[in-house]
Enzyme design. Sequence first.
Site, PDB file in Angstrom:
ATOM      1  N   ASP A 133       1.408  -0.833  -0.095  1.00  0.00           N
ATOM      2  CA  ASP A 133      -0.443  -0.067  -0.006  1.00  0.00           C
ATOM      3  C   ASP A 133       1.233   1.312   0.032  1.00  0.00           C
ATOM      4  O   ASP A 133       2.045   1.647  -0.149  1.00  0.00           O
ATOM      5  CB  ASP A 133      -0.642   0.270   1.418  1.00  0.00           C
ATOM      6  CG  ASP A 133       0.030   0.247   1.908  1.00  0.00           C
ATOM      7  OD1 ASP A 133       0.727   0.676   2.608  1.00  0.00           O
ATOM      8  OD2 ASP A 133      -1.112   0.476   3.477  1.00  0.00           O
ATOM      9  N   HIS A 134       0.226   2.251   0.217  1.00  0.00           N
ATOM     10  CA  HIS A 134       0.753   3.951  -0.095  1.00  0.00           C
ATOM     11  C   HIS A 134       2.453   3.832   1.283  1.00  0.00           C
ATOM     12  O   HIS A 134       3.216   4.366   1.173  1.00  0.00           O
ATOM     13  CB  HIS A 134       0.089   4.971   0.561  1.00  0.00           C
ATOM     14  CG  HIS A 134      -0.839   5.017   1.151  1.00  0.00           C
ATOM     15  ND1 HIS A 134      -1.740   3.561   1.898  1.00  0.00           N
ATOM     16  CD2 HIS A 134      -0.748   5.615   3.011  1.00  0.00           C
ATOM     17  CE1 HIS A 134      -2.483   4.076   2.759  1.00  0.00           C
ATOM     18  NE2 HIS A 134      -2.020   5.423   3.469  1.00  0.00           N
ATOM     19  N   CYS A 187       3.062  -2.869   3.844  1.00  0.00           N
ATOM     20  CA  CYS A 187       2.381  -1.722   4.510  1.00  0.00           C
ATOM     21  C   CYS A 187       2.805  -1.077   5.635  1.00  0.00           C
ATOM     22  O   CYS A 187       4.444  -1.243   6.060  1.00  0.00           O
ATOM     23  CB  CYS A 187       1.229  -2.241   4.865  1.00  0.00           C
ATOM     24  SG  CYS A 187       0.660  -3.051   6.202  1.00  0.00           S
ATOM     25  N   THR A 223       2.603  -0.974   8.997  1.00  0.00           N
ATOM     26  CA  THR A 223       3.353  -2.044  10.361  1.00  0.00           C
ATOM     27  C   THR A 223       3.937  -3.515   9.371  1.00  0.00           C
ATOM     28  O   THR A 223       3.895  -4.533  10.120  1.00  0.00           O
ATOM     29  CB  THR A 223       2.350  -2.127  11.481  1.00  0.00           C
ATOM     30  OG1 THR A 223       0.622  -2.967  10.453  1.00  0.00           O
ATOM     31  CG2 THR A 223       2.007  -0.788  11.407  1.00  0.00           C
ATOM     32  N   GLY A 224       2.771  -4.029   8.220  1.00  0.00           N
ATOM     33  CA  GLY A 224       2.810  -5.396   7.746  1.00  0.00           C
ATOM     34  C   GLY A 224       1.949  -5.931   8.374  1.00  0.00           C
ATOM     35  O   GLY A 224       1.429  -7.112   7.950  1.00  0.00           O
ATOM     36  N   ILE A 225       0.661  -5.954   9.580  1.00  0.00           N
ATOM     37  CA  ILE A 225      -0.078  -6.471   9.953  1.00  0.00           C
ATOM     38  C   ILE A 225      -1.602  -6.809   9.179  1.00  0.00           C
ATOM     39  O   ILE A 225      -1.836  -7.591   8.940  1.00  0.00           O
ATOM     40  CB  ILE A 225      -0.579  -6.123  11.337  1.00  0.00           C
ATOM     41  CG1 ILE A 225      -0.010  -5.793  12.172  1.00  0.00           C
ATOM     42  CG2 ILE A 225      -2.146  -6.654  11.930  1.00  0.00           C
ATOM     43  CD1 ILE A 225       0.087  -4.781  13.704  1.00  0.00           C
ATOM     44  N   GLY A 226      -2.071  -5.530   8.711  1.00  0.00           N
ATOM     45  CA  GLY A 226      -3.228  -4.787   7.757  1.00  0.00           C
ATOM     46  C   GLY A 226      -3.285  -5.888   6.352  1.00  0.00           C
ATOM     47  O   GLY A 226      -3.800  -6.982   6.460  1.00  0.00           O
ATOM     48  N   HIS A 241      10.101 -23.720   9.822  1.00  0.00           N
ATOM     49  CA  HIS A 241       9.339 -24.954   9.777  1.00  0.00           C
ATOM     50  C   HIS A 241       7.924 -24.895   9.200  1.00  0.00           C
ATOM     51  O   HIS A 241       6.645 -25.522   9.236  1.00  0.00           O
ATOM     52  CB  HIS A 241       9.410 -24.466  11.485  1.00  0.00           C
ATOM     53  CG  HIS A 241      10.184 -24.663  12.132  1.00  0.00           C
ATOM     54  ND1 HIS A 241      10.455 -25.121  13.343  1.00  0.00           N
ATOM     55  CD2 HIS A 241      11.654 -25.490  11.776  1.00  0.00           C
ATOM     56  CE1 HIS A 241      11.884 -25.240  13.780  1.00  0.00           C
ATOM     57  NE2 HIS A 241      12.316 -25.311  12.844  1.00  0.00           N
ATOM     58  N   ARG A 274       8.097 -33.822  11.544  1.00  0.00           N
ATOM     59  CA  ARG A 274       6.650 -32.682  12.245  1.00  0.00           C
ATOM     60  C   ARG A 274       5.967 -31.316  12.018  1.00  0.00           C
ATOM     61  O   ARG A 274       5.053 -30.818  12.034  1.00  0.00           O
ATOM     62  CB  ARG A 274       7.485 -32.316  13.604  1.00  0.00           C
ATOM     63  CG  ARG A 274       8.753 -32.105  13.293  1.00  0.00           C
ATOM     64  CD  ARG A 274       9.591 -31.663  15.359  1.00  0.00           C
ATOM     65  NE  ARG A 274      10.099 -31.235  14.568  1.00  0.00           N
ATOM     66  CZ  ARG A 274      11.036 -30.220  15.050  1.00  0.00           C
ATOM     67  NH1 ARG A 274      10.561 -29.967  16.021  1.00  0.00           N
ATOM     68  NH2 ARG A 274      12.521 -29.764  14.890  1.00  0.00           N
ATOM     69  N   HIS A 275       7.524 -30.636  10.947  1.00  0.00           N
ATOM     70  CA  HIS A 275       6.142 -29.621  10.251  1.00  0.00           C
ATOM     71  C   HIS A 275       5.429 -29.841   9.528  1.00  0.00           C
ATOM     72  O   HIS A 275       4.761 -28.530   9.711  1.00  0.00           O
ATOM     73  CB  HIS A 275       7.803 -28.708   9.722  1.00  0.00           C
ATOM     74  CG  HIS A 275       8.765 -28.658  10.986  1.00  0.00           C
ATOM     75  ND1 HIS A 275       8.225 -27.991  12.160  1.00  0.00           N
ATOM     76  CD2 HIS A 275       9.972 -28.453  10.825  1.00  0.00           C
ATOM     77  CE1 HIS A 275       9.131 -27.985  12.971  1.00  0.00           C
ATOM     78  NE2 HIS A 275      10.185 -28.511  11.764  1.00  0.00           N
TER      79      HIS A 275
END
Length: 143
Positions: free
Chosen positions: A7-8, A64, A66-69, A97, A132-133
């Site tokens: 995004d911007h 973005c 924060t990278g969260i959204g 992993h 396992r992974h």
Amino acid sequence: MIAIGCDHGGYELKEKVIHYLEERKIPYRDMGCNSRESVDYPVYGHAVAKAVADGSCEKGIVICTTGIGISISANKVPGIRCALCSDTLSAKMTRLHNDANVLALGAGIVGENLALDIVDTFLNTAFSGEERHQRRIDLIEKL
């Protein structure tokens, strides 16, 4: 092929990552955005994730502020395992992993040098393939 989008808030860092990819002759598809004008991150997170999920791109990078959204948006696409990383150890471990196929970065959180180290680690670390992974990844997809 690497799908990349932002995004911007992630535009400037996306341009730096593209330069990194070009220097290393890593093919990429730029999914936008193409300026600092305000846009909606879900559009770009979804576009990158869809390109990875449909197999037209091997991995993706979303950015973005924060990278969260944008990571939440990417993870809405079935088959996507998008990991928000702000250090190289997380980037390494999510590939080893979790076989993460999309990397999310927060342009306001990590500086350019660290971001490029994270990208390098993410792109150059293979999934361990340990049973396992793989079992855990299969559970993520199933549940």
